[in-house]
Each structure stands twice: as structure tokens, then as C-alpha cells.
Design an enzyme around this catalytic site. Structure first.
Site, PDB file in Angstrom:
ATOM      1  N   TYR A 168     -46.687  25.554  19.799  1.00 18.50           N
ATOM      2  CA  TYR A 168     -45.601  24.848  20.483  1.00 18.50           C
ATOM      3  C   TYR A 168     -44.609  25.758  21.209  1.00 18.50           C
ATOM      4  O   TYR A 168     -44.467  25.671  22.425  1.00 18.50           O
ATOM      5  CB  TYR A 168     -44.842  23.955  19.485  1.00 18.50           C
ATOM      6  CG  TYR A 168     -45.728  22.880  18.910  1.00 18.50           C
ATOM      7  CD1 TYR A 168     -46.217  21.855  19.720  1.00 18.50           C
ATOM      8  CD2 TYR A 168     -46.118  22.900  17.576  1.00 18.50           C
ATOM      9  CE1 TYR A 168     -47.065  20.884  19.212  1.00 18.50           C
ATOM     10  CE2 TYR A 168     -46.959  21.929  17.060  1.00 18.50           C
ATOM     11  CZ  TYR A 168     -47.431  20.927  17.884  1.00 18.50           C
ATOM     12  OH  TYR A 168     -48.271  19.972  17.387  1.00 18.50           O
ATOM     13  N   PRO A 220     -46.481  13.530  21.404  1.00 14.77           N
ATOM     14  CA  PRO A 220     -47.283  12.318  21.171  1.00 14.77           C
ATOM     15  C   PRO A 220     -46.377  11.090  21.145  1.00 14.77           C
ATOM     16  O   PRO A 220     -45.162  11.214  20.981  1.00 14.77           O
ATOM     17  CB  PRO A 220     -47.886  12.568  19.788  1.00 14.77           C
ATOM     18  CG  PRO A 220     -46.891  13.434  19.096  1.00 14.77           C
ATOM     19  CD  PRO A 220     -46.186  14.245  20.144  1.00 14.77           C
ATOM     20  N   HIS A 266     -43.149  17.411  19.122  1.00  7.68           N
ATOM     21  CA  HIS A 266     -44.148  17.572  18.068  1.00  7.68           C
ATOM     22  C   HIS A 266     -43.904  18.755  17.125  1.00  7.68           C
ATOM     23  O   HIS A 266     -44.463  18.798  16.025  1.00  7.68           O
ATOM     24  CB  HIS A 266     -45.507  17.750  18.761  1.00  7.68           C
ATOM     25  CG  HIS A 266     -46.683  17.263  17.985  1.00  7.68           C
ATOM     26  ND1 HIS A 266     -46.687  17.134  16.631  1.00  7.68           N
ATOM     27  CD2 HIS A 266     -47.912  16.867  18.382  1.00  7.68           C
ATOM     28  CE1 HIS A 266     -47.864  16.686  16.230  1.00  7.68           C
ATOM     29  NE2 HIS A 266     -48.620  16.519  17.281  1.00  7.68           N
ATOM     30  N   SER A 296     -55.364  18.400   8.341  1.00  6.30           N
ATOM     31  CA  SER A 296     -54.117  18.634   7.626  1.00  6.30           C
ATOM     32  C   SER A 296     -54.297  19.704   6.548  1.00  6.30           C
ATOM     33  O   SER A 296     -55.256  19.662   5.777  1.00  6.30           O
ATOM     34  CB  SER A 296     -53.672  17.326   6.980  1.00  6.30           C
ATOM     35  OG  SER A 296     -52.573  17.563   6.152  1.00  6.30           O
ATOM     36  N   SER A 307     -57.871  13.760  17.410  1.00  2.61           N
ATOM     37  CA  SER A 307     -57.105  13.651  16.179  1.00  2.61           C
ATOM     38  C   SER A 307     -57.197  12.238  15.620  1.00  2.61           C
ATOM     39  O   SER A 307     -57.107  11.265  16.368  1.00  2.61           O
ATOM     40  CB  SER A 307     -55.646  13.982  16.492  1.00  2.61           C
ATOM     41  OG  SER A 307     -54.941  14.096  15.310  1.00  2.61           O
ATOM     42  N   GLN A 308     -57.376  12.180  14.313  1.00  4.86           N
ATOM     43  CA  GLN A 308     -57.347  10.866  13.671  1.00  4.86           C
ATOM     44  C   GLN A 308     -55.901  10.561  13.268  1.00  4.86           C
ATOM     45  O   GLN A 308     -55.288  11.341  12.528  1.00  4.86           O
ATOM     46  CB  GLN A 308     -58.230  10.846  12.414  1.00  4.86           C
ATOM     47  CG  GLN A 308     -58.241   9.471  11.799  1.00  4.86           C
ATOM     48  CD  GLN A 308     -58.898   9.332  10.434  1.00  4.86           C
ATOM     49  OE1 GLN A 308     -58.445   8.534   9.619  1.00  4.86           O
ATOM     50  NE2 GLN A 308     -59.971  10.055  10.183  1.00  4.86           N
TER      51      GLN A 308
HETATM   52  N1  COA Z   1     -69.434   7.455   1.905  1.00  3.87           N
HETATM   53  C1  COA Z   1     -68.578   6.418   1.791  1.00  3.87           C
HETATM   54  N2  COA Z   1     -67.252   6.508   2.042  1.00  3.87           N
HETATM   55  C2  COA Z   1     -66.790   7.701   2.449  1.00  3.87           C
HETATM   56  C3  COA Z   1     -67.630   8.823   2.606  1.00  3.87           C
HETATM   57  C4  COA Z   1     -69.010   8.657   2.314  1.00  3.87           C
HETATM   58  N3  COA Z   1     -69.879   9.660   2.426  1.00  3.87           N
HETATM   59  N4  COA Z   1     -66.896   9.854   3.015  1.00  3.87           N
HETATM   60  C5  COA Z   1     -65.622   9.421   3.115  1.00  3.87           C
HETATM   61  N5  COA Z   1     -65.567   8.114   2.766  1.00  3.87           N
HETATM   62  C6  COA Z   1     -64.381   7.266   2.677  1.00  3.87           C
HETATM   63  C7  COA Z   1     -63.215   8.010   2.036  1.00  3.87           C
HETATM   64  O1  COA Z   1     -63.248   7.918   0.638  1.00  3.87           O
HETATM   65  C8  COA Z   1     -62.041   7.293   2.631  1.00  3.87           C
HETATM   66  O2  COA Z   1     -61.870   6.079   1.968  1.00  3.87           O
HETATM   67  P1  COA Z   1     -60.447   5.301   1.959  1.00  3.87           P
HETATM   68  O3  COA Z   1     -60.230   4.780   3.342  1.00  3.87           O
HETATM   69  O4  COA Z   1     -60.666   4.228   0.973  1.00  3.87           O
HETATM   70  O5  COA Z   1     -59.440   6.313   1.536  1.00  3.87           O
HETATM   71  C9  COA Z   1     -62.494   6.968   4.036  1.00  3.87           C
HETATM   72  O6  COA Z   1     -63.923   6.956   3.988  1.00  3.87           O
HETATM   73  C10 COA Z   1     -62.017   7.951   5.074  1.00  3.87           C
HETATM   74  O7  COA Z   1     -62.542   9.229   4.805  1.00  3.87           O
HETATM   75  P2  COA Z   1     -63.022  10.178   5.987  1.00  3.87           P
HETATM   76  O8  COA Z   1     -63.425   9.367   7.147  1.00  3.87           O
HETATM   77  O9  COA Z   1     -64.014  11.146   5.472  1.00  3.87           O
HETATM   78  O10 COA Z   1     -61.744  10.913   6.471  1.00  3.87           O
HETATM   79  P3  COA Z   1     -60.452  11.422   5.753  1.00  3.87           P
HETATM   80  O11 COA Z   1     -59.549  10.280   5.468  1.00  3.87           O
HETATM   81  O12 COA Z   1     -60.792  12.338   4.641  1.00  3.87           O
HETATM   82  O13 COA Z   1     -59.825  12.227   6.952  1.00  3.87           O
HETATM   83  C11 COA Z   1     -59.266  14.131   8.247  1.00  3.87           C
HETATM   84  C12 COA Z   1     -60.372  13.430   7.436  1.00  3.87           C
HETATM   85  C13 COA Z   1     -59.777  15.455   8.744  1.00  3.87           C
HETATM   86  C14 COA Z   1     -58.889  13.258   9.431  1.00  3.87           C
HETATM   87  C15 COA Z   1     -58.052  14.313   7.286  1.00  3.87           C
HETATM   88  O14 COA Z   1     -58.391  15.162   6.224  1.00  3.87           O
HETATM   89  C16 COA Z   1     -56.879  14.941   7.977  1.00  3.87           C
HETATM   90  O15 COA Z   1     -56.719  16.139   7.978  1.00  3.87           O
HETATM   91  N6  COA Z   1     -56.015  14.098   8.557  1.00  3.87           N
HETATM   92  C17 COA Z   1     -54.837  14.582   9.253  1.00  3.87           C
HETATM   93  C18 COA Z   1     -55.080  14.562  10.706  1.00  3.87           C
HETATM   94  C19 COA Z   1     -53.804  14.833  11.425  1.00  3.87           C
HETATM   95  O16 COA Z   1     -53.050  15.718  11.071  1.00  3.87           O
HETATM   96  N7  COA Z   1     -53.551  14.019  12.435  1.00  3.87           N
HETATM   97  C20 COA Z   1     -52.339  14.089  13.161  1.00  3.87           C
HETATM   98  C21 COA Z   1     -52.284  15.240  14.066  1.00  3.87           C
HETATM   99  S1  COA Z   1     -50.812  15.178  15.002  1.00  3.87           S
END
Ligand code: COA
Length: 645
Positions: free
Chosen positions: A90, A103, A328, A444, A544-545
């Protein structure tokens, strides 16, 4: 929401100690770096890079020296990467904040009967903000716990404490993130922008906090004052929409005058900015609302009714277009979601207290911020307006709801929804461009003290094999072969995710090695001047998610001129994508990307349906091998082991 789970404090509040971000082993990072880039650059270039990397990593070489220094830094600091990362991501960036950096979160469209109705909404929103800020100041926010991959560990809460007390001050070469003391009495006002005018709304009068009804009264006065054309001031907010160096230079001119200095000082200390927008005249859809949040539609619309340096800026449009646009650097989108979801729930769940509260009887008229202009300053304003207009014309945005299925379908395939969506994004990009490129996915690292993010490099070689199998007609692979490749791609992505969220990603580590070399005043090591390294940091696909549990969505712009920004919000039965690119690039088109994404997601579903069986043990074994090669999964710090949630 998927990543976070909120727990009531019950004595656990911040009583935990988070581990420090680890410094990954040097060899592991160098091997991963080569692995990530091998298929993204030409063979000849790759061989050159490999030789440079091997030399860098050899015993007694530069890499070892820098690694030693980094380990020492890690001993001495709470978080060895935080400052390096903040500056690189940044504060050193010179591009304008709107579109390029800030954002936006788009709230559900509101149906206001009239202006007064929108002001009531705004007063209620600010009441919610004050309630939330009180929770921050008194440290009663419940601790977040990780969900999704490696669920159950507590997450660092530091970013919440920077939501309202920070300000990004422009600098000639580097900006500064100013952090006011939490709960500081200097911060007892908000700035209200209306018709490009800025007003000070004091929240404490005669030592009494304003009630919601008082805030409404003050907002009504402000709207009236803004209409007074005789007192109208030039649109100074425009300067904050400019490149950072341009704004820093303009600010230097401004502060020569004490009137300007005082106005700036008041803005820089405010708690947040509230922008009361006139109707934009645009047709109100998801895409146009997102555009209005990101850049305000330029100086002819609401682009000057903003102060882009302020991290929390709430927008309430008379036409029901509402949301936030955020600077941000102090916090991530996930923290923003937590805050705005609280506010949305506050708005719908707690009735407005207009009628019941007794108001502060003597309310002074809010002060209009005054500015001294000169012909030179007028020219600066004009130049900023033109540059903002160019940015507005250039942004190609498409907000798309994919309704065929959502994350529940993906979970049923026993796949990680996030990994699946990332592979789909790779497929879409390959369809549009016939190649894969360096991709950024924010991961994250809040599992660590002061953790922000690292990068998941989603353009894996396994993803490349899969997208080729799906698009190359000559390959004519069977469905089961394609399915095997899909699994390989998903596993590689999931493993990289685990690597990154456990602090073993390569981007922060390479950045640390680069920066520590600079601190030591060494000549920049060749690994960092190499063409491959430059390409590895050109994030043509920046993703990004940002999941939400209430109806709203996040969006942001691309980070390079020929790139895409793609923010996605996986919901049970649909997936929401905000895709951005620049019209000025002949290589990108948001609508074409969305179309390819749609097609790919449907094809991936069809492939899963045809195969319709969980991952084979062979594929599982293969994925474990990847994890072990990367050295991530096996080396989880013990503090990050699952807690059995
Ligand atoms: N089978 C069935 N379910 C599964 C699975 C599998 N193999 N793998 C994951 N899942 C489920 C998880 O248990 C979770 O369930 P929930 O919704 O009940 O909690 C869901 O699916 C989502 O998991 P997944 O898609 O693997 O993603 P995550 O939530 O672990 O997210 C990242 C991954 C990288 C996005 C997250 O760790 C992260 O870092 N997020 C922050 C991003 C960020 O900073 N964004 C803003 C930037 S400004």
C-alpha cells in the site's frame, strides 16, 4: 460467514497468545518459487531463473545470509513481515486510491421515499457505527475463530482496532498510515460530505453524546447548508482521488494557508466520512451501484463527494445506492465484512430510536469546512478531475450472479468450494487468453500475531494441465481422465491454501529477503531483478474471496493495466462475481471473462456429475505427496493444529 465464527467473549477474549508468523525454510520457498513459475515463463527464461535461484540458495550464498538476517528480525519483532508488507502493498504504491486500491462494499439497494428518509437511514447507520466503535474501544468484540480450512484457531483482532482511528496521509514517495489512540477525544466528530462540501458533525456536545434524533437534525441542517450556493466551496475531495504523489504535492501547496491546514486537520482526525449522495441518474443495477461505490461516477456525479484517504467512508445515496468505500491499508475485506454486517443487522434488527430519546437541546450548527484557493489550486483541482474522469471511463465492470449452483453443490463433491472456484477462474482465463498468468488470491494469516495476508498462487501446473484438458479439442481425454486432472488441480490449490494460511507462503518470504537486502544496503540480488521475478509480481489475475452472510457484496479494481480484479462471494445456491478490467487494454473484457467463467463452471459441474464419485485413493495419495514436497502440511506450527471444532 464462512471464514469466521463469532464466539461470545466468556473470559477467552484476547486472553490467548497468537504465534509469530514463521520464517519459512529458504530451500522450501525457493523450490516452490521455481515450481510456481516453471509453466508460466518460456523454457529458456526458466532455465536462466533456475540457475539464478540455485546460486542464490547455495550454502554460504546470499540467500543464506539474508535468511539469517530475517530470522534475527523475526526474533526482535512481533511480526517480521508486517512493515515490509504494508509498505510494499500500500504505502509505496503511487496509483490513485479509487479503483486501484480502495475496495467497496455494496449494501442492498434501499427504497427511500424521499431525502428525509435517506437521512433517517444515515442517522441510524451512524448510530450503529458509534455502537460498534464503542465495542471496539471497550474491547468487547468477540474473538474471531477460523472456519473452512484448518478451522478452530483464534484469529488476530488487531485490524478491528484500526477501522475508525486511522488515516492514510499522502507522501511524495511513501504514504503514512496515521493511527490515533483508540477512544481519543480528538476523534469525536465525523465528516459529512454533501454536494462536494465537507461539514463537521460533532458527536459530543456539552459533554453529551448526540442521540440518533440529534444526528438526524444535524444532517438536515447540513443538507440545507450544502444547498446554499453562495457559500459553496470548490470540490477539494477530488484531490484525494488523484495519484498519491500528485495529491502529496497538491497538499503541500494547500497547507501553506492556515484555513486549508485547519480543514485538513479536522478531516484527518475524523472517525469516518458520511457521503450523502444525490441521485446519480444512472440506472440502478448491481454493476452501476458497484461503480458508484468504487469511483463515484467521476467529478460530474459523486466522485468529488468523497475523501478517499479515510479508511471508513459510508455512502448513502438519495436514490437508495448505499455502501462503503474503504482505504485498504489498515484492514482486510473480511474485517470490513464483519463490521458492515454488524451495521446491516443493527439497521434491520434494532428499531430507530428517533421518537423516544431526549435530544441534546442546544445543537450548534455544523461547521462547513472552508478552503482557500488560488489559480494554482484551481488548476490542480482541474487536473485531478480529469484524471479521475479517465479512470472512470476506463473501468470495465461486470457484477454477475451465477445461479446454476453454489457452494453446497461443490461441497457435495467433497471439494473445497474456494479451490474449485479458483480452478474455474483459471479455466476462464485460459479460455480467454490461451495461457495462464501469475495469479493472486488473498490468504488470511490472521492466525498469527498482527497477521494480514499472503498470496495463494492459483496458476498451478496442475491447473494448467486441467484447463488444457478442458479446452484442447485435440487432447480428446476421457471424462475420467479430465476428472482426475480436476482433482489434481483442486488438491494442488487446497494444499497451497494450507501452506499460505499457515504462514509458509512464498510471497511474503521473498519480499522479506528482498527488503532485508535493501536494509543491508546490498546490491539487489539477481533473483529480484530477474524477468521471472518481475512477471511473478504482475498479478494479471487478482482474486479474493469475500463471503457475506447478509445481502451485500464486495468489489475492487484490477491491479495492473492488462489485468482482471475478481472478487467472489460463494453462497449456498449461487456464486456472486464482481469482475473488473480496463477498457484501455486490448487483452481484457469483463463480459467475455464472465461468459467464459459461466461456461467453465457449467462444464465442471457436468464433469463432476458424470464422474460423481469422491476422490480416489490414488488422487488422495498424489495430493499428500504435493503437500509433503512443499513441506507445508507436515510442518504446521503446533499452535495451529486443529482444535477439534
Ligand atoms: N469437502 C466438503 N466441504 C469442504 C471441503 C471438502 N473437501 N473443503 C472445504 N469444505 C467446506 C469447509 O469446511 C467450509 O465449510 P463452512 O462453509 O461450513 O465453513 C467451506 O467448505 C468453505 O471452505 P473453503 O472453500 O475450502 O474455503 P475457506 O473458507 O477455507 O477459505 C480462503 C479459503 C483462502 C479464502 C480463506 O482461508 C482466507 O484466507 N480468507 C480470507 C480472504 C481474504 O482475506 N479476503 C479479503 C481480502 S481483502
Amino acid at each position: 460467514m464462512p471464514i469466521l465464527e463469532r464466539e461470545p467473549p466468556k473470559g477467552r477474549r484476547e486472553s490467548y497468545v497468537l504465534p509469530k508468523v514463521p520464517v519459512p525454510p529458504l530451500k522450501q520457498t525457493l523450490d516452490m518459487y521455481l515450481n510456481c513459475m516453471k509453466h508460466l515463463v518460456k523454457e529458456e527464461q526458466y532455465q536462466k531463473t533456475k540457475a539464478i535461484v540455485v546460486k542464490f540458495g547455495e550454502p554460504g550464498g546470499t540467500g543464506e545470509l539474508l535468511q539469517k538476517k530475517l530470522l534475527e528480525r523475526s526474533e526482535k519483532t512481533y511480526n517480521w513481515v508486517y512493515d515490509y508488507w504494508l509498505e510494499d502493498m500500500y504505502l509505496n504504491q503511487r496509483l490513485a486510491l479509487p479503483v486501484n486500491s480502495n475496495p467497496a462494499m455494496v449494501f442492498p439497494k434501499q427504497n427511500f421515499k424521499d431525502r428525509k428518509d435517506s437521512l433517517r437511514f444515515a442517522a441510524h447507520l451512524i448510530t450503529g457505527v458509534l455502537e460498534y466503535k464503542e465495542r471496539i474501544d471497550t474491547r468487547v468484540l468477540p474473538v474471531d475463530f477460523a472456519r473452512g480450512q484448518l478451522a478452530g484457531t483464534p484469529l488476530c483482532m488487531k485490524q478491528y482496532y484500526r477501522l475508525f482511528n486511522t488515516y492514510r496521509l499522502p507522501g511524495h514517495k511513501r504514504d503514512t498510515l496515521i493511527i490515533h489512540k483508540p477512544g481519543s477525544t480528538e476523534q469525536e466528530h465525523i465528516i459529512v460530505a454533501c454536494k462536494n462540501q465537507f461539514f463537521v458533525l460533532d458527536l459530543v456536545v456539552n459533554k453529551k453524546k448526540l442521540k440518533e434524533m440529534d444526528i438526524l437534525t444535524q444532517l438536515e441542517k447540513i443538507v440545507k447548508m450544502a444547498e446554499n450556493s453562495e457559500e459553496r466551496q470548490p470540490p477539494f475531495g477530488l484531490l484525494t482521488s488523484d495519484g498519491r504523489t500528485e495529491w502529496a504535492q497538491a497538499r503541500e501547496v494547500l497547507i501553506k494557508d492556515s484555513v486549508n491546514r485547519e480543514s485538513l486537520a479536522v478531516i484527518e482526525k475524523c472517525l469516518c466520512v458520511l457521503c450523502l449522495d444525490n441521485p446519480s441518474g444512472m440506472e440502478v443495477g448491481d454493476t452501476s451501484r458497484a461503480l458508484l461505490m468504487l469511483h463515484g461516477g467521476g467529478h460530474e456525479k459523486m466522485g468529488a463527494n468523497r475523501w478517499y484517504d479515510k479508511p471508513m467512508q459510508f455512502i448513502v445515496g438519495e436514490d437508495g445506492v448505499c455502501g462503503t468505500v474503504c482505504e485498504h491499508s489498515p484492514f482486510e475485506g473480511i474485517v470490513l465484512v464483519a463490521c458492515t454486517e454488524y451495521l446491516m443487522k443493527f439497521m434491520t434488527g434494532s428499531p430507530s430510536k428517533m421518537g423516544r430519546a431526549t435530544s441534546v437541546s442546544e445543537l450548534p450548527t455544523p461547521a462547513r469546512l472552508l478552503w482557500k484557493t488560488t489559480p494554482h489550486i484551481q488548476d490542480l483541482l482541474k487536473a485531478s478531475a480529469e484524471r479521475l474522469q479517465r479512470l472512470v471511463r476506463d473501468l470495465d465492470m461486470d457484477v454477475h450472479k451465477f445461479e446454476v449452483y453454489g457452494k453446497e453443490f461443490i461441497k457435495k463433491q467433497k471439494m473445497s468450494p474456494d479451490a474449485y472456484i479458483q480452478v474455474a477462474l483459471q479455466l476462464a482465463f485460459y479460455r480467454c487468453n490461451g495461457r495462464l498468468v501469475s495469479t493472486y488470491e488473498s490468504a488470511s494469516i490472521r492466525r498469527f500475531h498482527e497477521g494480514r495476508v499472503d498470496n495463494i498462487r492459483s496458476a498451478t501446473s496442475e491447473a494448467l494441465a486441467f484447463v488444457k484438458a478442458m479446452t484442447d479439442e485435440k487432447a480428446s481425454l476421457s471424462d475420467s481422465e479430465k476428472m482426475k486432472q480436476l482433482w489434481d488441480a483442486i488438491n494442488a490449490q487446497t494444499n497451497y491454501t494450507i501452506t499460505a494460511i499457515t504462514g509458509l507462503g512464498i510471497d511474503n518470504h521473498l519480499l522479506g529477503l528482498r527488503e532485508i537486502a535493501q536494509e543491508l544496503k546490498m546490491e539487489r540480488p539477481e533473483i529480484f531483478t530477474d524477468e521471472t521475478y518481475v512477471a511473478s509480481n504482475q498479478f494479471i489475475l487478482s482474486t479474493s474471496q469475500v463471503p457475506t452472510t447478509v445481502e451485500m457484496f464486495c468489489c475492487y479494481g484490477p491491479v495492473v493495466p492488462n489485468g482482471y480484479g475478481c472478487c467472489y462471494n460463494p453462497q449456498s445456491d449461487h456464486l456472486l462475481f464482481s469482475v473488473t478490467s480496463f477498457h484501455g487494454s486490448t487483452e481484457t473484457c469483463s463480459a467475455v471473462f464472465i461468459k467464459a467463467l459461466d461456461e467453465g463452471l457449467v462444464e465442471m459441474r457436468d464433469l463432476c456429475r458424470k464422474s460423481n464419485k469422491p476422490q480416489s485413493s490414488a488422487a488422495l495419495a498424489a495430493s499428500k505427496a504435493v503437500v509433503n514436497n512443499q513441506g507445508a502440511g507436515s510442518k504446521l506450527p503446533s499452535t495451529l493444529q486443529k482444535t477439534g471444532k
